[in-house]
Design an enzyme around this catalytic site. Structure first.
Site, PDB file in Angstrom:
ATOM      1  N   ASP B  38       0.836  -1.194   0.000  1.00  0.00           N
ATOM      2  CA  ASP B  38       0.000   0.000   0.000  1.00  0.00           C
ATOM      3  C   ASP B  38       0.882   1.260   0.000  1.00  0.00           C
ATOM      4  OD1 ASP B  38      -1.996   1.942   1.421  1.00  0.00           O
ATOM      5  OD2 ASP B  38      -3.115   0.099   1.097  1.00  0.00           O
ATOM      6  N   LYS B  59      -3.404   3.045  -3.309  1.00  0.00           N
ATOM      7  CA  LYS B  59      -4.728   3.582  -3.675  1.00  0.00           C
ATOM      8  C   LYS B  59      -4.996   4.834  -2.851  1.00  0.00           C
ATOM      9  CE  LYS B  59      -7.229  -0.105  -2.474  1.00  0.00           C
ATOM     10  NZ  LYS B  59      -8.029   0.630  -1.534  1.00  0.00           N
ATOM     11  N   MET B 171      -8.487  11.122   7.367  1.00  0.00           N
ATOM     12  CA  MET B 171      -8.761  11.592   5.998  1.00  0.00           C
ATOM     13  C   MET B 171      -9.621  12.856   5.986  1.00  0.00           C
ATOM     14  SD  MET B 171      -9.167   7.795   4.278  1.00  0.00           S
ATOM     15  CE  MET B 171      -9.407   6.967   5.872  1.00  0.00           C
TER      16      MET B 171
END
Lengths: 255, 255
Positions: B38, B59, B171
């Site tokens: 990742d 991603k 986030m």
């Protein structure tokens, strides 16, 4: 100016298995002079601290325990002697471990403090069930909450349920019937729910069912502390839940 | 009956530093044949997997990325060849990592899945600030929530704030102004708040202030993703917060 040569490491021992310690935790243990060991930590952890004098300072809820003030004095006394004191706590030290009070007191006494993170039992419980805590089809988060409050009041279960997050409830087994009943004021009784006792250890036991059945089934299965109670749509992804739902459906169909 | 000899390990890489991996994670990496890496995981992790073929499948939100369906096919293909596939995810794999979907697909394909827990960045952020996430003088829990929702809607900030738990928002940096404004519909603007960027890594940056000042000060300090936003009374225990509050008080007094 800081003239204290020793220090205290607040060390997260993780949920049980020694190999859920971090590499950093293993290094800190290897250099420990004094090891203050919690009841909830795996006793085998002493094998990683070969040079340390071990002092047991368990404080399991409701049981006879070492007073917090005494633990504080021990940590400060040994650190001021120039020793590396490792205070071991179950799970992650920064979740429900009274680390906040210990850090504040050490800071007040000008004792340097290191914090080493670890795996909290709620994460280990999810791993045992084979689920994400936050499957994005079901929720946008997870709330870790203790049912054991300082003033013996209850958390605001309605407000917690209203968030739509997965709930990971710690120290709730002694009041599982009342807390699941309170949650059902807001959540449907068929909300997926689980209990994982001794999560992340060889003694792990799991029960995946619905919120409405959780308390009775947990008692019937003989599940007790230490355990994490998990509630929310994401818990329905557990294979055990799926198997149970299928079998319950089969039974209802046959009846 | 399961005839697949290989398996997939969903492995939590922790927040950044290699030594925040668990001992179990290090063992799994040592035996990995295929490593799916990742963006959010520390690239140095490959040094722990000397026998593995490394495939990068980042991603990061909003950027060009490897489609999820392709990642799923890769994992299944290699596991069915009898290989040990280690899928590395930043933080803990069971928090905001789409592990739920990956587990479901692997289970559907009868591929055995192991999950190795780790340290989520919210815990590392608290360690960096030197605070407990749940200091019992302030709250009875902590809510981990993502500001980046599947349908691009906003989380219910009023409901989250109403719980009284510490909020650890992942986030959220791209919408820090709007989310702090939404939280101030419920919480006072002087609620302690912080941003920790790259928590638990050598690049860690911290800002501890109040909810009302957080967005402006984070922008002024050049803080960006990946970062955790922390909000709640427990954050006020951070030494940086105390220093700032004292200095602000001094300033007001002098003015």
């Amino acid at each position: 100016m800081n003239t204290i040569k020793g220090k205290v490491t607040l060390l997260s021992a993780g949920p049980g298995d020694i190999d859920l310690l971090t590499l950093r935790a293993a290094k800190a243990l290897a250099s420990a002079d004094i090891l203050l060991l919690d009841d909830l930590a795996n006793a085998d952890i002493v094998t990683l601290a070969p040079h340390a004098r071990v002092i047991r300072v368990g404080k399991r809820g409701g049981c006879k325990s070492t007073p917090q003030a005494f633990i504080q004095r021990l940590m400060q006394r040994y650190a001021k002697k120039g020793l590396h004191v490792v205070r071991v706590k179950g799970g992650d030290a920064l979740l429900f471990g009274r680390a906040g009070e210990e850090i504040a007191a050490l800071r007040e006494a000008h004792v340097p403090v290191d914090i080493v993170n670890g795996v909290s039992s709620g994460f280990a419980a999810a791993a045992g069930l084979g689920i994400s805590l936050t499957h994005r089809d079901h929720c946008q988060g997870v709330t870790f909450v203790t049912a054991h409050m300082q003033d013996h009041s209850q958390p605001d279960w309605a407000a917690l349920a209203a968030t739509g997050t997965t709930l990971a409830i710690y120290m709730g087994m002694s009041r599982i019937a009342s807390l699941t009943a309170s949650l059902m004021d807001t959540l449907p009784s068929n909300t997926p729910a689980a209990v994982v006792q001794n999560a992340g250890s060889p003694q792990e036991k799991r029960l995946a069912t619905t919120l409405g059945r959780l308390a009775d089934e947990a008692v019937a299965a003989g599940l007790g502390s230490p355990a994490v109670i998990l509630v929310g749509g994401a818990i329905g992804e557990a294979a055990e839940f799926a198997a149970r739902a299928a079998s319950a459906k089969g039974f209802a169909h046959a009846a």
